[in-house]
Design an enzyme around this catalytic site. Structure first.
Site, mmCIF file in Angstrom:
data_model
loop_
_atom_site.group_PDB
_atom_site.id
_atom_site.type_symbol
_atom_site.label_atom_id
_atom_site.label_comp_id
_atom_site.label_asym_id
_atom_site.label_seq_id
_atom_site.Cartn_x
_atom_site.Cartn_y
_atom_site.Cartn_z
ATOM 1 C CG ASN A 170 -40.927 -15.819 35.065
ATOM 2 O OD1 ASN A 170 -41.549 -15.951 36.345
ATOM 3 N ND2 ASN A 170 -39.785 -16.293 34.863
ATOM 4 N NE ARG A 212 -41.877 -20.299 34.826
ATOM 5 C CZ ARG A 212 -40.686 -20.602 34.766
ATOM 6 N NH1 ARG A 212 -39.542 -19.739 34.797
ATOM 7 N NH2 ARG A 212 -40.357 -21.880 35.195
ATOM 8 C CG HIS A 214 -38.365 -26.655 36.036
ATOM 9 N ND1 HIS A 214 -37.567 -27.450 36.733
ATOM 10 C CD2 HIS A 214 -38.391 -25.266 36.493
ATOM 11 C CE1 HIS A 214 -36.900 -26.498 37.819
ATOM 12 N NE2 HIS A 214 -37.289 -25.196 37.332
ATOM 13 C CG HIS A 266 -34.849 -26.815 33.867
ATOM 14 N ND1 HIS A 266 -35.512 -26.006 32.904
ATOM 15 C CD2 HIS A 266 -34.671 -26.028 34.838
ATOM 16 C CE1 HIS A 266 -35.347 -24.628 33.253
ATOM 17 N NE2 HIS A 266 -34.901 -24.639 34.529
ATOM 18 C CG LEU A 267 -29.388 -30.215 35.308
ATOM 19 C CD1 LEU A 267 -27.977 -30.947 35.323
ATOM 20 C CD2 LEU A 267 -30.279 -31.004 36.723
ATOM 21 N N GLY A 326 -33.175 -23.664 40.377
ATOM 22 C CA GLY A 326 -34.204 -25.141 40.468
ATOM 23 C C GLY A 326 -33.752 -26.030 39.512
ATOM 24 N NE ARG A 334 -35.916 -24.381 45.145
ATOM 25 C CZ ARG A 334 -36.502 -24.044 43.783
ATOM 26 N NH1 ARG A 334 -37.481 -25.155 43.447
ATOM 27 N NH2 ARG A 334 -36.290 -23.162 42.823
ATOM 28 C CG ASP A 375 -23.151 -18.984 40.701
ATOM 29 O OD1 ASP A 375 -22.649 -19.713 39.729
ATOM 30 O OD2 ASP A 375 -23.540 -17.737 40.381
ATOM 31 N NE ARG A 407 -22.166 -18.362 37.170
ATOM 32 C CZ ARG A 407 -23.377 -17.308 36.841
ATOM 33 N NH1 ARG A 407 -23.103 -16.788 35.807
ATOM 34 N NH2 ARG A 407 -24.168 -17.173 37.691
ATOM 35 N N GLY A 416 -29.443 -23.060 33.359
ATOM 36 C CA GLY A 416 -28.133 -22.476 33.530
ATOM 37 C C GLY A 416 -26.846 -23.264 33.853
ATOM 38 C CD GLU A 441 -38.214 -21.863 31.758
ATOM 39 O OE1 GLU A 441 -36.888 -20.900 31.594
ATOM 40 O OE2 GLU A 441 -38.477 -22.430 32.802
HETATM 41 P P1 AMP Z 1 -30.846 -20.608 35.828
HETATM 42 O O1 AMP Z 1 -31.936 -20.879 37.226
HETATM 43 O O2 AMP Z 1 -31.322 -21.499 34.749
HETATM 44 O O3 AMP Z 1 -30.848 -19.225 35.461
HETATM 45 O O4 AMP Z 1 -29.347 -21.036 36.430
HETATM 46 C C1 AMP Z 1 -28.546 -20.332 37.061
HETATM 47 C C2 AMP Z 1 -27.316 -21.124 37.742
HETATM 48 O O5 AMP Z 1 -26.834 -21.541 36.605
HETATM 49 C C3 AMP Z 1 -26.464 -20.284 38.248
HETATM 50 O O6 AMP Z 1 -26.559 -20.164 39.732
HETATM 51 C C4 AMP Z 1 -25.168 -20.902 38.170
HETATM 52 O O7 AMP Z 1 -24.900 -22.108 39.156
HETATM 53 C C5 AMP Z 1 -25.420 -21.814 36.954
HETATM 54 N N1 AMP Z 1 -24.730 -21.210 35.788
HETATM 55 C C6 AMP Z 1 -24.716 -20.000 35.086
HETATM 56 N N2 AMP Z 1 -23.874 -19.683 34.384
HETATM 57 C C7 AMP Z 1 -22.892 -20.822 34.516
HETATM 58 C C8 AMP Z 1 -21.749 -21.170 33.804
HETATM 59 N N3 AMP Z 1 -20.944 -20.359 32.864
HETATM 60 N N4 AMP Z 1 -20.913 -22.313 34.554
HETATM 61 C C9 AMP Z 1 -21.336 -22.881 35.339
HETATM 62 N N5 AMP Z 1 -22.614 -22.544 35.823
HETATM 63 C C10 AMP Z 1 -23.325 -21.660 35.405
#
Ligand code: AMP
Length: 397
Positions: free
Chosen positions: A9, A94, A182, A209-210, A213, A242, A284, A286, A329, A380
């Site tokens: 990817n 991908r 996605h 898919h949160l 993106g 975004r 983020d 978190r 995520g 994926e």
């Molecule tokens: P992804 O693009 O699917 O890898 O998602 C990444 C995003 O998931 C990060 O920027 C965080 O906002 C969120 N994320 C990842 N781990 C956690 C967690 N343990 N608690 C809350 N949000 C998280």
């Protein structure tokens, strides 16, 4: 030597990879990793099949400023020498855009590459990197079977209506339509629905898919009926950086009244908006959840409001709702965001089980909830590995 399928990817500054045994339906990779910081100071990291990080001694130093092309060669060399040797027998990629024509994965040929080159203007930030990686592998290992898996394919089952913008017909005919993205994630989620929902899997399901993106897909019969992303991955939900859907008049205003250039508007919409822009703190979740700042809470609330709004809109496309599936995520890890979204969906028949939500259970709705709410980790890379095995097993180094 271990025969393996390499899944790649390739992004603008990162290269993610996963290495699967060359077996039908291989469920998980025995190696997974990434090179980040491409273009500046690239760093390789990897994990074994148990998810344990490989020790630094097993990794390699990468040259600062090394090109994507050079790094793919280095990666293949490293795999060659890794733990008795990994013999890559096929590579799966991908690829963000397959246009209207690609309804599933395809074996890479010169003709396919030419077709995908023509789609670069539709995904200028991603497509060139995806295609360059395919070409780098082909140059390094001539004749290796390669397979392209598209993020748009899953949505090609949609009715024309769901794909059209209300623009002059000539633009629609020229391909200015809603493609959606996605798709590899939704493909995986769709494949898991029967095990979680039984017969209801074929019903009205919205997958959310949160991640950094973010998008949603309304499915019926486990096929895409509508999705929140459009011509680009900028539409729909609020995301990490975004904006998501925005009154197009705002863009005209920024250009006409504030004198912003196209590049500045693009940067604003792709990089400076979303959770980061609204909070002024981070993209983020978190970080925002750990913050006491009211702006952090407002950003998370707006994220949930926009997501719940989109569930309402997508439920219209499938005439109701039997299940919601959270993934990626944020969807897999943030009980707070899931809770805030579901709190707005009681009118649709959603009742959350707060304890199940807190422990990230697979089913987080109550037994009495009319709508099943699930948390399903996406995969994926697994979708790409299985498609590559199915289409690409013959190539050999
Ligand atoms: P992804 O693009 O699917 O890898 O998602 C990444 C995003 O998931 C990060 O920027 C965080 O906002 C969120 N994320 C990842 N781990 C956690 C967690 N343990 N608690 C809350 N949000 C998280």
């Amino acid at each position: 030597m271990t025969d393996a399928i390499l899944v790649l990817n390739a992004g603008s500054s990162s290269l993610k990879f996963a290495v699967y045994p060359n077996e039908a339906g291989a469920p998980s990779p025995f190696l997974r990793g990434k090179i980040v910081g491409i273009g500046s100071d690239p760093v390789l990291s990897a994990r074994d099949e148990t998810g344990r990080p490989l020790p630094q001694d097993d990794l390699i130093q990468l040259d600062p400023g090394a090109s994507h092309d050079a790094l793919i060669s280095v990666l293949l060399d490293w795999l060659d020498g890794h733990q008795g040797g990994v013999s890559v027998t096929a590579a799966g990629h991908r690829v963000v855009h397959g246009g209207t024509g690609r309804t599933g994965p395809a074996r890479v040929t010169d003709a396919l590459l030419a077709e995908l080159d023509d789609l670069v203007p539709l995904a200028p930030l991603h497509q060139p990197h995806n295609l360059a990686a395919i070409r780098s592998v082909a140059a390094r290992v001539p004749g290796l079977a390669q397979v392209a898996c598209f993020d748009t394919s899953f949505h090609r089952t949609q009715d024309r209506m769901a794909q059209m913008f209300a623009l002059p017909r000539a633009l629609t005919e020229a391909g200015i339509i809603r493609y959606g993205f996605h798709g590899l994630s939704y493909d995986y989620i769709a494949s898991t629905l029967p095990q979680h929902l039984g017969d209801r899997a074929e019903g009205r399901v919205i997958a959310a898919h949160l991640g950094n993106g973010a998008s949603m897909c309304a499915m019926r019969g486990r096929r895409s009926v509508a999705t929140s992303m459009g011509l680009t991955a900028l539409d729909g939900l609020m995301m990490g950086r975004r904006s998501g859907a925005i009154d197009p008049g705002v863009l005209l205003h920024l250009v006409e009244e504030r004198g912003m250039t196209v590049d500045a508007v693009k940067h604003l919409l792709y990089e400076e908006s979303g959770l980061l822009g609204v909070s002024g703190i981070s993209n983020d979740v978190r970080v925002l959840e750990a913050s006491d700042a009211p702006e952090a809470a407002e950003a998370l609330d707006l994220f949930a409001y926009r997501a719940a709004w989109e569930v309402g809109a997508l439920a219209t496309s499938i005439a109701g709702l039997d299940a919601i599936v959270f993934t990626a995520g944020i969807g897999e890890n943030s009980a707070r965001v899931r809770g805030a979204i579901c709190a707005r969906l009681g009118w649709l028949g959603v009742t959350l089980d707060p304890a199940a939500n807190e422990r990230h259970a697979t089913r987080i709705s109550t037994a009495a909830s009319r709508v099943d709410v699930l948390v399903v980790p996406t995969d994926e890379e697994g979708v790409i590995a299985r498609a590559t095995h199915a289409l690409g097993v013959t190539g050999r180094r």
